[in-house]
Design an enzyme around this catalytic site. Structure first.
Site, PDB file in Angstrom:
ATOM      1  N   HIS A 114      13.245 -12.151  -5.393  1.00 27.79           N
ATOM      2  CA  HIS A 114      12.612 -10.819  -6.277  1.00 27.79           C
ATOM      3  C   HIS A 114      12.979 -10.721  -7.564  1.00 27.79           C
ATOM      4  CE1 HIS A 114      12.614  -9.500  -1.843  1.00 27.79           C
ATOM      5  NE2 HIS A 114      11.240  -9.345  -2.067  1.00 27.79           N
ATOM      6  N   GLY A 115      12.268 -10.184  -8.313  1.00 30.48           N
ATOM      7  CA  GLY A 115      12.340  -9.583  -9.644  1.00 30.48           C
ATOM      8  C   GLY A 115      11.765 -10.384 -10.726  1.00 30.48           C
ATOM      9  N   ASP A 163       6.035  -2.148   2.522  1.00 29.29           N
ATOM     10  CA  ASP A 163       6.569  -3.493   2.026  1.00 29.29           C
ATOM     11  C   ASP A 163       8.217  -2.806   2.166  1.00 29.29           C
ATOM     12  OD1 ASP A 163       7.278  -5.870   0.721  1.00 29.29           O
ATOM     13  OD2 ASP A 163       7.141  -4.859  -1.086  1.00 29.29           O
ATOM     14  N   HIS A 164       9.118  -3.812   2.959  1.00 26.77           N
ATOM     15  CA  HIS A 164      10.445  -3.709   3.078  1.00 26.77           C
ATOM     16  C   HIS A 164      10.989  -2.383   3.725  1.00 26.77           C
ATOM     17  CE1 HIS A 164      11.816  -7.195   0.993  1.00 26.77           C
ATOM     18  NE2 HIS A 164      10.867  -7.270   0.064  1.00 26.77           N
TER      19      HIS A 164
HETATM   20  P1  13P Z   1       8.169 -10.510  -6.958  1.00 23.99           P
HETATM   21  O1  13P Z   1       9.406  -9.873  -7.557  1.00 23.99           O
HETATM   22  O2  13P Z   1       8.323 -12.028  -7.264  1.00 23.99           O
HETATM   23  O3  13P Z   1       6.774 -10.039  -7.545  1.00 23.99           O
HETATM   24  O4  13P Z   1       8.215 -10.176  -5.230  1.00 23.99           O
HETATM   25  C1  13P Z   1       7.624  -9.213  -4.680  1.00 23.99           C
HETATM   26  C2  13P Z   1       7.691  -8.906  -3.151  1.00 23.99           C
HETATM   27  O5  13P Z   1       8.497  -9.853  -2.791  1.00 23.99           O
HETATM   28  C3  13P Z   1       7.388  -7.691  -2.795  1.00 23.99           C
HETATM   29  O6  13P Z   1       7.955  -7.623  -1.265  1.00 23.99           O
HETATM   30  O1  G3H Z   2      10.376  -6.683  -3.155  1.00 18.72           O
HETATM   31  C1  G3H Z   2      10.325  -5.435  -3.714  1.00 18.72           C
HETATM   32  C2  G3H Z   2       8.862  -4.892  -4.591  1.00 18.72           C
HETATM   33  O2  G3H Z   2       9.003  -5.726  -5.810  1.00 18.72           O
HETATM   34  C3  G3H Z   2       9.056  -3.523  -4.610  1.00 18.72           C
HETATM   35  O3  G3H Z   2       9.749  -3.007  -5.512  1.00 18.72           O
HETATM   36  O4  G3H Z   2      11.182  -1.312  -4.490  1.00 18.72           O
HETATM   37  O5  G3H Z   2      11.041  -1.432  -6.857  1.00 18.72           O
HETATM   38  O6  G3H Z   2       8.932  -0.649  -5.544  1.00 18.72           O
HETATM   39  P1  G3H Z   2      10.272  -1.660  -5.663  1.00 18.72           P
HETATM   40 ZN    ZN Z   3       9.658  -8.647  -1.012  1.00 17.37          ZN
END
Ligand code: 13P
Ligand code: G3H
Ligand code: ZN
Length: 311
Positions: free
Chosen positions: A180-181, A82-83
């Site tokens: 996000h968040g 992710d990301h």
């Molecule tokens: P949320 O913070 O809305 O759960 O999004 C998570 C997300 O996009 C992880 O990449």
């Molecule tokens: O979009 C981000 C995800 O919620 C992951 O969050 O980088 O705090 O693990 P994190």
């Molecule tokens: Zn994300």
């Protein structure tokens, strides 16, 4: 079934008008809660790992836990970065057994995003791994993702065809108003997603899977439980479920959820400690957190994503 890429999952989700849940994982209890729900409901799954999760738990521990979940459940599970924000982290995850990666070049210029994403696609496709790219910027703050409201920007539909054809990505994350968040919209604000932008993108990219980040609903029941049990979270509004259902029925094939899992886990643990202040065995207080995650994921699969029975 061995761990799978997102390819077949997305093809079936696109054709079937549903979406796959992409849930962020950081430890054993989160992985078990998610996979137990998916197993009972026969739902395909994407388990995704952020840079922060790799820092917290180490790549190898998460990888082995996910492999264990796959063996235990027999589900089609895609393990996804992710990301990823540079080539190195994508390479490290591909070399370390992930079946899918996201290269998030959204903070770069259009040309630099294309250059970086193309490099990752080349490396990933040579190894049979799928790649998610991103165009547009979501607001929100997480450990490794930090974009202020002023810097957030919707995806520009006129850029998507060129981005997809020049990079060769397998799916595209877009910004249409999610963030996000746990603080997406302030109390009194009316949540709004730009479905007009999604529609325009879908027209320009026929049969192409779209990804929605920042898609937690900020489950009010969990915020309430947290605050009734010693927490102090401001009221916040997340993405309404009917909007997510609408997205899942369209070209959106992957819906990312992390914050709701965090809220469920925290609500379970806080509630447990208020009832049992004498407990100090982690198994006693982590179990209700895991049970909340299982219930939450079952709800998302059946009432939001529509992917039950699709494994
Ligand atoms: P949320 O913070 O809305 O759960 O999004 C998570 C997300 O996009 C992880 O990449
Ligand atoms: O979009 C981000 C995800 O919620 C992951 O969050 O980088 O705090 O693990 P994190
Ligand atoms: Zn994300």
């Amino acid at each position: 079934m061995p761990l799978v890429t997102s390819k077949e999952m997305f093809k079936r989700a696109y054709e079937g008008g549903y979406a796959i849940g992409a849930f962020n994982v950081n430890n054993l209890e989160i992985i078990q809660g998610i996979t137990e729900a998916a197993c009972e409901l026969k739902a395909p799954l994407i388990l995704q790992v952020s840079a922060g999760a790799r820092k917290y738990a180490k790549h190898i521990y998460l990888m082995k836990l996910i492999e264990a979940a796959e063996i235990d459940t027999g589900l089609p599970i895609c393990v996804h970065l992710d990301h990823g924000d540079d080539f190195e982290i994508c390479k490290s995850c591909i070399d370390g057994g992930f079946t899918s990666v996201m290269i998030d070049g959204s903070k770069h210029s259009f040309e630099d995003n294309i250059k970086l994403t193309s490099e990752v696609v080349k490396y990933a496709h040579d190894k049979g791994v799928t790649v998610e790219g991103e165009l547009g910027k979501l607001a929100g703050i997480e450990d490794d993702v930090n974009v202020s409201d002023e810097d957030a920007a919707f995806t520009r539909p006129e850029e998507v065809e060129e981005f997809v054809s020049r990079t060769g990505v397998d799916s595209l994350a877009i910004a249409i108003g999610t963030s996000h968040g746990a603080y997406k919209f302030k109390p009194g604000q009316k949540p709004k997603l730009r479905f007009d932008i999604l529609d325009e993108i879908s027209k320009r990219l026929p049969n192409f899977p779209i990804v929605l980040h920042g898609a937690s609903s900020v489950v009010p029941e969990y915020v309430k439980i947290i605050n009734e049990n010693g927490g102090d979270m401001p009221d916040a509004i997340g993405i309404p479920e009917e909007m997510l259902r609408q997205a899942a029925a369209s070209s959106v094939c992957k819906i990312n959820i992390d914050s709701d899992l965090r809220l469920g886990m925290t609500a379970g643990i806080r509630e447990h400690f208020v009832k049992h202040p004498d407990h100090f065995d982690p198994r006693q207080y982590l179990s209700p957190g895991r049970a909340n995650i299982k219930a939450l994921v079952a709800h998302k699969i059946t009432k939001v994503l529509g992917c039950d029975g699709k494994a």
